[in-house]
Design a protein around this motif. Structure first.
Motif, short mmCIF file in Angstrom:
data_model
loop_
_atom_site.label_atom_id
_atom_site.label_comp_id
_atom_site.label_asym_id
_atom_site.label_seq_id
_atom_site.Cartn_x
_atom_site.Cartn_y
_atom_site.Cartn_z
N LYS A 224 0.84 -1.21 0.00
CA LYS A 224 0.00 0.00 0.00
C LYS A 224 0.86 1.25 0.00
O LYS A 224 0.53 2.27 -0.61
CB LYS A 224 -0.91 0.01 1.24
N PHE B 111 -8.21 -2.17 -3.97
CA PHE B 111 -9.05 -3.03 -3.15
C PHE B 111 -9.11 -4.45 -3.71
O PHE B 111 -8.89 -5.43 -3.00
CB PHE B 111 -10.46 -2.44 -3.03
N LEU C 265 -5.72 -6.23 -3.26
CA LEU C 265 -5.20 -6.48 -1.91
C LEU C 265 -6.22 -7.15 -0.99
O LEU C 265 -5.85 -7.67 0.06
CB LEU C 265 -4.70 -5.17 -1.29
N TRP C 266 -7.48 -7.17 -1.39
CA TRP C 266 -8.50 -7.78 -0.53
C TRP C 266 -8.18 -9.23 -0.18
O TRP C 266 -8.27 -9.64 0.99
CB TRP C 266 -9.89 -7.66 -1.15
N VAL D 102 -5.85 -9.33 2.61
CA VAL D 102 -6.48 -8.97 3.88
C VAL D 102 -7.27 -10.15 4.45
O VAL D 102 -7.21 -10.45 5.64
CB VAL D 102 -7.40 -7.74 3.70
N ASP E 206 -12.26 -4.44 5.94
CA ASP E 206 -11.44 -4.95 4.83
C ASP E 206 -11.08 -3.85 3.84
O ASP E 206 -9.95 -3.78 3.35
CB ASP E 206 -12.19 -6.08 4.11
N VAL E 207 -12.05 -2.99 3.53
CA VAL E 207 -11.78 -1.90 2.58
C VAL E 207 -10.70 -0.98 3.15
O VAL E 207 -9.73 -0.64 2.48
CB VAL E 207 -13.06 -1.09 2.27
N MET E 208 -10.85 -0.62 4.42
CA MET E 208 -9.90 0.32 5.02
C MET E 208 -8.51 -0.29 5.17
O MET E 208 -7.53 0.42 5.28
CB MET E 208 -10.41 0.76 6.41
N ARG E 209 -8.46 -1.62 5.21
CA ARG E 209 -7.15 -2.26 5.31
C ARG E 209 -6.52 -2.48 3.95
O ARG E 209 -5.32 -2.69 3.86
CB ARG E 209 -7.27 -3.61 6.04
N SER E 210 -7.33 -2.51 2.87
CA SER E 210 -6.72 -2.80 1.56
C SER E 210 -6.38 -1.55 0.75
O SER E 210 -5.57 -1.63 -0.16
CB SER E 210 -7.58 -3.73 0.71
N VAL E 211 -7.04 -0.43 1.03
CA VAL E 211 -6.78 0.76 0.21
C VAL E 211 -5.72 1.64 0.91
O VAL E 211 -5.82 1.88 2.10
CB VAL E 211 -8.08 1.55 -0.01
N PRO E 212 -4.70 2.10 0.17
CA PRO E 212 -3.67 2.94 0.79
C PRO E 212 -4.27 4.21 1.40
O PRO E 212 -5.14 4.84 0.79
CB PRO E 212 -2.75 3.29 -0.38
N PHE F 246 -8.24 -1.05 11.77
CA PHE F 246 -7.20 -1.89 12.37
C PHE F 246 -7.51 -2.15 13.84
O PHE F 246 -7.34 -3.26 14.34
CB PHE F 246 -5.83 -1.23 12.22
#
Lengths: 223, 234, 250
Positions: free
Chosen positions: A164, A202, A205-206, A209, B77-83, B119
């Motif tokens: 990221k 998304f 990288l999903w 996650v 999940d969205v907040m963890r995958s998008v920079p 997180f």
């Protein structure tokens, strides 16, 4: 509301800029392929050196790790990119990214590997040394494999963060996904490319996650 | 060596830009404080909500609960995958278009708060399920209700487990305040960067890096101490 | 003695299944006031599940359970109020590690029974004194031996003045030399007339202290009666086999 659709979810603009963004994505993937192994290797070196337990070396390593964990990666990148020209060296964007990321990510990977090495019990060292293995052999063949397995969720988690983080390369105009999205946004006066970039990040990288969630929950269940 | 000092540690230039850097430090500090407050509180709220929604309940209600639970997981999940940088830029342009007049400062605060909340939710949640089932049973057997058990018996134990991972994650995300530079938040990096442009000398940047060390090095060292003190029980 | 008094616990037709696995297949059981009943049986026979249904830690699949006249399975029943009248002691103690012994004992007094702080502390100290641990009021569970922890857990149950206390293998997690102190507390408790339902492998104790021994196997009550009957002259072949097996082990 249709204004918002036209400004942010404009299919026509997305289609038109998709190719440009994919070029950027290619650079993002390339960055990951360079920066992640280099950072992980750097971290491994830091952790193994720390395991030597030499007093002064350890103090130096702690300072190195803490300083580069205290500096925001973007600050590091801006510094590494802008300062060398004053010393007469024109640094390329890619060089700057690799150096800044090495300093930052090797500190984080180093802490994770160190925790992994410490999680392997003394008994393993004693058993291996008693069979005549040397220090480096014990480290390489007995301790590290267990260490990596013990901190696997943290390693995956940090790798996700590094992936990221490559988006900050856009700030020094390296043509990766985020930079492509912002350029396309400025060229079309439309925010749809930004949305498209968000979706690309998304979607890519999903799965990581999700995997991470699994790993973390398994780690807790194993306690 | 003199030239080196003149270029990178130019006292005159540094003195000139010190007030700007100091004002940047103030912005970084309060932005970070707000991010930590909202992020950790929202994360805790989401974890408690998710735990409540995971309770057994009768049929029509249970569908709604399941839908909400999946929504929380999807948000995380969205907040963890998008920079975070992508989120900051997106909010900076997107929210005004939705009628929410939000400056760079607001966009940075919101984006980092949501990322930290995501997180933190995961970490709190992991802590909640790590508390033994017997603790729930013992408390419920004495007549405590679900929320009483959660608040007085389970959360204190869960939070203790979450202190080390949460500290490290909070520090990492808080450093993201530097990303605000991109949307013209007048924090340290912004001041240092513009100092560099005006003076054509890298000393403001050196000063900015030092300012970050002054702010964050103690926090990183404290985090290291907390990690050994509260070590996740293996 | 066992014949006197009204029923504190009245279980009829109790069934419990986990998915397709039937664990309890029709339990009928009544326990009188001041009675001490001992439930024995091989592992997997459903003893613990039976006990855990009595305060609804497990939700029964069908059947009825009355505690002190209250139908605890009735819709809309205040289960937390019901549970205050049913003490429970667990195999693994389940003390709250972040609180002192006194904190463990007084938490439900404050939150569930809504006692004032002073009153809760007074009742809590008295409960700890009953199990011989008044001097450990400020100790955390980690600083206590297993036997002491289990006695604090008993005090936690007693402090709420329950009508009945359920014991789920209270000594199974203890080192042999610590078992005696817990059994002594249970013996004292019986002297005061507490109604008790005990799942345990302490057969010596059952012989000496129980009014009734209940043998369960395969989710049903096979046989029950005074200890001398169940241990000395079991009526059912399955009971005989079980008693012979455990006697052989000793």
């Amino acid at each position: 509301m249709s204004d918002v659709t036209a400004l942010f979810f404009n299919a026509e603009i997305m289609a038109k800029t998709a190719g440009f963004l994919l070029d950027g994505l290619w650079m993002t993937v390339l960055l990951c392929l360079v920066v992640i192994p280099v950072g992980a290797l750097g971290g491994l070196v830091v952790a193994v050196l720390a395991a030597l337990k030499r007093r002064w070396l350890n103090i130096a390593l702690v300072i190195y790790v803490d300083v580069f964990r205290a500096l925001p990666p973007l600050v590091l990148l801006v510094f590494v990119y802008n300062v060398p020209p004053f010393a007469g060296y024109k640094i390329s964007e890619l060089e700057a990214v690799v150096i800044a990321f090495l300093l930052n990510t090797s500190s984080y990977y180093g802490e994770i590997f160190r925790a992994g090495i410490e999680s392997v019990g003394r008994g393993q060292w004693e058993a291996a040394r008693s069979t005549g293995l040397g220090w480096w052999q014990t480290m390489g063949w007995v301790v590290l494999p267990q260490a990596v397995r013990n901190v696997l969720p943290d390693l995956v988690s940090n790798t996700l963060e590094v992936a990221k983080l490559t988006s900050i390369a856009s700030v020094i105009a390296l043509h990766e996904l985020m930079f492509a999205a912002r350029s396309a946004q400025q060229a079309t006066f439309n925010y749809s490319p930004l949305i498209l970039a968000t979706v690309i990040y998304f979607v890519l990288l999903w799965p990581v996650v999700r995997l991470l969630s699994r790993l973390e929950h398994r780690k807790i269940a194993a306690r | 060596m003199d030239r080196f000092l003149f270029t990178f540690f130019n006292g005159e230039v540094m003195w000139e830009y010190l007030p700007k850097i100091l004002s940047g430090m103030w912005v970084t500090t309060y932005l970070a404080a707000f991010v930590i407050a909202t992020g950790l509180a929202l994360g805790l709220l989401l974890a408690v909500l998710r735990s409540t929604l995971s309770q057994k309940m009768p049929a029509p209600l249970s569908w709604l609960a399941e839908a909400l639970r999946l929504l929380i997981i999807f948000f995380v999940d969205v907040m963890r995958s998008v920079p975070p940088l992508v989120l900051i830029v997106l909010f900076f342009y997107g929210l005004p278009a939705l009628g929410l007049d939000i400056a760079g400062l607001g966009a940075t605060w919101l984006a980092l708060s949501l990322v930290l909340a995501a997180f933190a939710e995961e970490i709190y949640w992991a802590g909640l399920i790590a508390v033994a089932k017997g603790q729930w049973e013992a408390a419920r057997s004495t007549g405590l209700g679900f929320l009483q058990t959660l608040i007085y018996v389970v959360l204190p134990q869960a939070i203790r487990l979450t202190v080390p991972p949460l500290t490290n994650r909070t520090i990492a995300i808080t450093k993201g305040t530097a990303l605000g530079q991109v949307v013209a938040v007048q924090e340290i990096l912004y001041q240092a960067y513009s100092g560099l442009s005006f003076s054509s000398n890298p000393s403001p940047l050196t000063l900015g890096a030092l300012a970050y060390l002054v702010l964050f090095l103690p926090v990183v060292v404290a985090g290291r101490w907390i990690e050994t003190r509260f070590a996740w029980r293996r | 003695m066992a014949a006197a008094g009204r029923h504190i616990l009245d279980v009829r037709g109790l069934h419990k299944s986990f998915g397709t696995l039937a664990v309890l297949k029709g339990i009928d059981f009544r326990l009188r006031e001041r009675e001490l009943a001992f439930v024995i049986g091989p592992s997997g026979s459903g003893k613990s599940t039976f006990l855990r249904c009595c305060n609804r830690l497990e939700e029964p699949t069908s059947g009825s359970i009355h505690v002190d006249g209250t139908d605890i399975l009735a819709p809309g029943v205040d289960i937390n109020a019901v549970r205050r009248r049913i003490g429970m002691v667990f195999q693994s103690f389940n003390l709250y590690p972040h609180m002192t012994a006194l904190g463990n004992v007084t938490l439900a007094l404050r939150l569930a029974s809504r006692k004032s702080k002073a009153e809760a502390l007074e009742i809590g100290r008295a409960a700890l004194a009953r199990v011989g641990l008044a001097h450990k009021a400020q100790a955390h569970p980690g600083e206590l031996s297993g036997g002491q922890q289990q006695r604090v857990a008993i005090a936690r149950a007693l402090a709420l003045e329950p009508k009945i206390v359920l014991f789920d293998e209270p000594t199974s997690a203890l080192d042999p030399e610590l078992v005696g102190s817990v059994l002594q507390v249970m013996r004292d408790l019986r002297e005061t007339g507490m109604t008790m339902l005990v799942v345990s492998h302490e057969l010596q104790f059952a012989r000496a202290a129980a009014d009734r021994v209940v043998f369960m196997e395969d989710g049903v009550i096979v046989e029950q009666g005074p200890p001398e009957q169940v241990f000395g002259a079991p009526q059912q072949a399955r009971t005989r086999a079980f008693v012979a097996r455990i006697d052989g082990h000793r």
